[in-house]
Design a protein around this motif. Structure first.
Motif, PDB file in Angstrom:
ATOM      1  N   VAL A  41       0.809  -1.223   0.000  1.00  0.00           N
ATOM      2  CA  VAL A  41       0.000   0.000   0.000  1.00  0.00           C
ATOM      3  C   VAL A  41       0.841   1.270   0.000  1.00  0.00           C
ATOM      4  O   VAL A  41       0.293   2.368  -0.125  1.00  0.00           O
ATOM      5  CB  VAL A  41      -0.967   0.030   1.205  1.00  0.00           C
ATOM      6  N   ALA A  42       2.147   1.155   0.146  1.00  0.00           N
ATOM      7  CA  ALA A  42       3.029   2.325   0.193  1.00  0.00           C
ATOM      8  C   ALA A  42       3.703   2.530  -1.152  1.00  0.00           C
ATOM      9  O   ALA A  42       4.002   1.571  -1.873  1.00  0.00           O
ATOM     10  CB  ALA A  42       4.085   2.143   1.280  1.00  0.00           C
ATOM     11  N   ASP A  43       3.955   3.789  -1.485  1.00  0.00           N
ATOM     12  CA  ASP A  43       4.786   4.111  -2.644  1.00  0.00           C
ATOM     13  C   ASP A  43       6.258   4.194  -2.251  1.00  0.00           C
ATOM     14  O   ASP A  43       7.135   4.047  -3.090  1.00  0.00           O
ATOM     15  CB  ASP A  43       4.327   5.424  -3.276  1.00  0.00           C
ATOM     16  N   TYR A  44       6.501   4.463  -0.975  1.00  0.00           N
ATOM     17  CA  TYR A  44       7.848   4.372  -0.402  1.00  0.00           C
ATOM     18  C   TYR A  44       7.688   4.227   1.102  1.00  0.00           C
ATOM     19  O   TYR A  44       6.622   4.509   1.665  1.00  0.00           O
ATOM     20  CB  TYR A  44       8.714   5.599  -0.739  1.00  0.00           C
ATOM     21  N   VAL A  45       8.717   3.742   1.758  1.00  0.00           N
ATOM     22  CA  VAL A  45       8.758   3.737   3.223  1.00  0.00           C
ATOM     23  C   VAL A  45       9.952   4.567   3.664  1.00  0.00           C
ATOM     24  O   VAL A  45      10.948   4.696   2.940  1.00  0.00           O
ATOM     25  CB  VAL A  45       8.851   2.315   3.817  1.00  0.00           C
ATOM     26  N   ALA A  46       9.826   5.151   4.852  1.00  0.00           N
ATOM     27  CA  ALA A  46      10.913   5.936   5.429  1.00  0.00           C
ATOM     28  C   ALA A  46      11.311   5.314   6.761  1.00  0.00           C
ATOM     29  O   ALA A  46      10.457   5.102   7.624  1.00  0.00           O
ATOM     30  CB  ALA A  46      10.490   7.385   5.622  1.00  0.00           C
ATOM     31  N   ILE A  47      12.576   5.014   6.918  1.00  0.00           N
ATOM     32  CA  ILE A  47      13.088   4.462   8.173  1.00  0.00           C
ATOM     33  C   ILE A  47      13.322   5.622   9.135  1.00  0.00           C
ATOM     34  O   ILE A  47      14.158   6.495   8.886  1.00  0.00           O
ATOM     35  CB  ILE A  47      14.401   3.690   7.941  1.00  0.00           C
ATOM     36  N   ASN A  48      12.564   5.630  10.215  1.00  0.00           N
ATOM     37  CA  ASN A  48      12.702   6.682  11.217  1.00  0.00           C
ATOM     38  C   ASN A  48      13.605   6.176  12.334  1.00  0.00           C
ATOM     39  O   ASN A  48      13.189   5.369  13.160  1.00  0.00           O
ATOM     40  CB  ASN A  48      11.328   7.081  11.759  1.00  0.00           C
ATOM     41  N   VAL A  49      14.838   6.652  12.337  1.00  0.00           N
ATOM     42  CA  VAL A  49      15.772   6.354  13.424  1.00  0.00           C
ATOM     43  C   VAL A  49      16.197   7.647  14.100  1.00  0.00           C
ATOM     44  O   VAL A  49      17.197   7.684  14.816  1.00  0.00           O
ATOM     45  CB  VAL A  49      17.024   5.589  12.915  1.00  0.00           C
ATOM     46  N   GLU A 107      13.018  -8.848  -1.445  1.00  0.00           N
ATOM     47  CA  GLU A 107      12.386 -10.156  -1.297  1.00  0.00           C
ATOM     48  C   GLU A 107      10.893 -10.088  -1.598  1.00  0.00           C
ATOM     49  O   GLU A 107      10.337 -11.013  -2.200  1.00  0.00           O
ATOM     50  CB  GLU A 107      12.615 -10.665   0.138  1.00  0.00           C
ATOM     51  N   HIS A 108      10.254  -9.004  -1.204  1.00  0.00           N
ATOM     52  CA  HIS A 108       8.818  -8.861  -1.441  1.00  0.00           C
ATOM     53  C   HIS A 108       8.511  -8.638  -2.925  1.00  0.00           C
ATOM     54  O   HIS A 108       7.483  -9.097  -3.426  1.00  0.00           O
ATOM     55  CB  HIS A 108       8.255  -7.702  -0.617  1.00  0.00           C
ATOM     56  N   ASP A 109       9.374  -7.928  -3.629  1.00  0.00           N
ATOM     57  CA  ASP A 109       9.144  -7.639  -5.052  1.00  0.00           C
ATOM     58  C   ASP A 109      10.497  -7.486  -5.740  1.00  0.00           C
ATOM     59  O   ASP A 109      11.007  -6.375  -5.887  1.00  0.00           O
ATOM     60  CB  ASP A 109       8.304  -6.372  -5.214  1.00  0.00           C
ATOM     61  N   PRO A 110      11.111  -8.595  -6.155  1.00  0.00           N
ATOM     62  CA  PRO A 110      12.448  -8.523  -6.762  1.00  0.00           C
ATOM     63  C   PRO A 110      12.493  -7.653  -8.024  1.00  0.00           C
ATOM     64  O   PRO A 110      13.509  -7.012  -8.305  1.00  0.00           O
ATOM     65  CB  PRO A 110      12.770  -9.990  -7.091  1.00  0.00           C
ATOM     66  N   ALA A 111      11.402  -7.635  -8.788  1.00  0.00           N
ATOM     67  CA  ALA A 111      11.410  -6.879 -10.036  1.00  0.00           C
ATOM     68  C   ALA A 111      11.292  -5.382  -9.800  1.00  0.00           C
ATOM     69  O   ALA A 111      11.847  -4.576 -10.567  1.00  0.00           O
ATOM     70  CB  ALA A 111      10.263  -7.346 -10.931  1.00  0.00           C
ATOM     71  N   ARG A 112      10.585  -5.003  -8.733  1.00  0.00           N
ATOM     72  CA  ARG A 112      10.346  -3.580  -8.478  1.00  0.00           C
ATOM     73  C   ARG A 112      10.283  -3.342  -6.970  1.00  0.00           C
ATOM     74  O   ARG A 112       9.224  -3.072  -6.413  1.00  0.00           O
ATOM     75  CB  ARG A 112       9.045  -3.129  -9.155  1.00  0.00           C
ATOM     76  N   PRO A 113      11.439  -3.429  -6.313  1.00  0.00           N
ATOM     77  CA  PRO A 113      11.437  -3.302  -4.853  1.00  0.00           C
ATOM     78  C   PRO A 113      10.970  -1.927  -4.400  1.00  0.00           C
ATOM     79  O   PRO A 113      11.234  -0.915  -5.048  1.00  0.00           O
ATOM     80  CB  PRO A 113      12.900  -3.552  -4.467  1.00  0.00           C
ATOM     81  N   LEU A 114      10.271  -1.894  -3.296  1.00  0.00           N
ATOM     82  CA  LEU A 114       9.761  -0.657  -2.739  1.00  0.00           C
ATOM     83  C   LEU A 114      10.931   0.246  -2.332  1.00  0.00           C
ATOM     84  O   LEU A 114      11.848  -0.197  -1.641  1.00  0.00           O
ATOM     85  CB  LEU A 114       8.894  -0.965  -1.516  1.00  0.00           C
ATOM     86  N   PRO A 115      10.914   1.527  -2.729  1.00  0.00           N
ATOM     87  CA  PRO A 115      12.002   2.442  -2.333  1.00  0.00           C
ATOM     88  C   PRO A 115      12.024   2.673  -0.825  1.00  0.00           C
ATOM     89  O   PRO A 115      10.966   2.824  -0.190  1.00  0.00           O
ATOM     90  CB  PRO A 115      11.660   3.737  -3.080  1.00  0.00           C
ATOM     91  N   VAL A 116      13.231   2.710  -0.284  1.00  0.00           N
ATOM     92  CA  VAL A 116      13.430   2.900   1.153  1.00  0.00           C
ATOM     93  C   VAL A 116      14.136   4.238   1.372  1.00  0.00           C
ATOM     94  O   VAL A 116      15.260   4.443   0.904  1.00  0.00           O
ATOM     95  CB  VAL A 116      14.272   1.751   1.750  1.00  0.00           C
ATOM     96  N   PHE A 117      13.466   5.159   2.067  1.00  0.00           N
ATOM     97  CA  PHE A 117      14.050   6.442   2.432  1.00  0.00           C
ATOM     98  C   PHE A 117      14.575   6.337   3.870  1.00  0.00           C
ATOM     99  O   PHE A 117      14.154   5.477   4.633  1.00  0.00           O
ATOM    100  CB  PHE A 117      13.028   7.569   2.362  1.00  0.00           C
ATOM    101  N   VAL A 118      15.470   7.245   4.239  1.00  0.00           N
ATOM    102  CA  VAL A 118      16.019   7.277   5.605  1.00  0.00           C
ATOM    103  C   VAL A 118      15.902   8.702   6.132  1.00  0.00           C
ATOM    104  O   VAL A 118      16.339   9.652   5.487  1.00  0.00           O
ATOM    105  CB  VAL A 118      17.494   6.830   5.640  1.00  0.00           C
ATOM    106  N   LYS A 119      15.303   8.835   7.330  1.00  0.00           N
ATOM    107  CA  LYS A 119      15.107  10.155   7.933  1.00  0.00           C
ATOM    108  C   LYS A 119      16.161  10.405   9.001  1.00  0.00           C
ATOM    109  O   LYS A 119      16.343   9.593   9.917  1.00  0.00           O
ATOM    110  CB  LYS A 119      13.705  10.268   8.536  1.00  0.00           C
ATOM    111  N   LEU A 120      16.848  11.544   8.883  1.00  0.00           N
ATOM    112  CA  LEU A 120      17.986  11.867   9.742  1.00  0.00           C
ATOM    113  C   LEU A 120      17.647  12.980  10.724  1.00  0.00           C
ATOM    114  O   LEU A 120      16.797  13.836  10.450  1.00  0.00           O
ATOM    115  CB  LEU A 120      19.180  12.297   8.882  1.00  0.00           C
TER     116      LEU A 120
END
Length: 364
Positions: A192-200, A230-243
């Motif tokens: 359901v996401a177009d991207y996810v952001a890792i909040n650390v 692993e979830h979508d090898p052909a089009r993996p979901l983009p992963v953003f990182v919040k600093l």
């Protein structure tokens, strides 16, 4: 016959919209407890019919500037920052205000209540907010289910905008098991996401910011990126990182390098700050509250961090923090941010800020 200048008409409408909010609506809203009015706003938007969203879009939003970055099509370059709509309850309404994307969350794999109240404080003379919410949310699975019920699937932009989802770890999860939490939350929202952001970078979960150190961050981001493959090898979901904005230059450089090496698709700079510089005298007592500070006192710090990040990476950068007026937005784009996000500025300036930010985005 003299034809009216469309640009002047748009400027006039933006000014009227901003003045109406700041002189009429905001004084009423600010008489209530910050968290109570926040919950009332989200509840009201959650109940709003789709026709209301269309009316908003035609009268308030203004023209957006679409762009594709990190493999994601954004209908506009101005987004809603994480934290305002944690559970996506008002997700269908944000396009009506002119946002081109909304970062929902932060969500954790298991629902949690967050920190004790009071945990949200206004500093009105400083145009700032302090929060120590502590990732209060209904869980990543509940958010995903709500979005599916709204017809949202990755890439379909059923809500008229791109959907980002900010991921965090549960408070009770020790840092050595944090990767498990982020991977579990990703698995819940990946469709359901177009991207996810890792909040650390939130200061309100004990020990969370320790995960920004180079080696730990590279391991965490790498694990989430691999899980996306692993979830979508052909089009993996983009992963953003919040600093965070509180990293010293060496630690910031190490964090940027770690995220880049681990396969992050973009960086979000910045989160709230633990610093208390630039507070008005009347706000200094409230400023002693624990938590992260956002708003005007963060403007210069966030801009400086974005400049440093842009200088150190080719990754797209999302600029957020202290964007309170058109000038702040213009400076953030000029510093190299390719997208911007609003939160505290939206609370203080209302929908007019989104409209003017969209106009600025078309210049860059």
């Amino acid at each position: 016959m003299i034809r009216p200048d469309p640009a002047k008409l748009a400027d006039g409408w933006t000014h009227l919209l901003g003045a109406g909010y700041q002189r009429v609506a905001r004084p009423v809203l600010f008489t209530r407890d910050p968290e109570q009015i926040h919950e009332a706003m989200i509840a009201g938007l959650e109940r709003s019919p789709r026709v209301f969203d269309r009316v908003l879009r035609s009268t308030v939003a203004g023209e957006r500037s679409p762009v594709t970055l990190a493999g994601v099509r954004f209908p506009g370059r101005v987004g809603l920052a994480a934290g305002l709509d944690k559970d996506g309850r008002a997700a269908h309404a944000w396009a009506g205000f002119g946002f081109g994307f909304a970062e929902l969350g932060t969500v954790t794999p298991v629902a949690q209540p967050g920190n004790d109240r009071p945990r949200l404080f206004r500093l009105p003379e400083s145009k700032a907010i302090i929060n120590r919410m502590g990732f209060n949310n209904s869980g990543s699975g509940a958010l995903a289910a709500r979005l599916r019920r709204a017809g949202v699937h990755r890439g379909n932009q059923a809500l008229g905008l791109a959907v980002g989802i900010s991921l965090g770890k549960n408070k009770v999860t020790p840092n050595e098991r944090a990767i498990d939490d982020y991977r579990a939350a990703l698995a819940d929202v990946v469709d359901v996401a177009d991207y996810v952001a890792i909040n650390v970078s939130s200061p309100n979960t004990p020990g969370l910011r320790a995960l920004q150190t180079g080696r730990d961050l590279e391991a965490l981001v790498g694990a989430v990126v691999r899980a996306a493959h692993e979830h979508d090898p052909a089009r993996p979901l983009p992963v953003f990182v919040k600093l965070a904005p509180d990293l010293d230059p060496d630690d910031l450089a190490a964090a940027v390098s770690a995220a880049d090496l681990a396969g992050a698709a973009a960086l979000v700079a910045t989160n709230t700050t633990l610093a208390r510089d630039g507070l008005a005298a009347s706000d200094r007592a409230t400023g002693e509250q624990a938590g992260g500070l956002s708003g005007a006192p963060l403007s210069a710090r966030a801009l400086a961090v974005v400049e440093q990040v842009v200088a150190r990476t080719q990754l797209p950068v999302v600029g957020v923090g202290g964007l309170m007026d058109e000038g702040d937005v213009r400076r953030m784009f000029a510093a190299g941010a390719q997208l911007v996000q609003l939160y505290t500025g939206f609370i203080y300036s209302g929908p007019a800020l989104v409209r003017s930010a969209n106009r600025v985005s078309k210049e860059h």
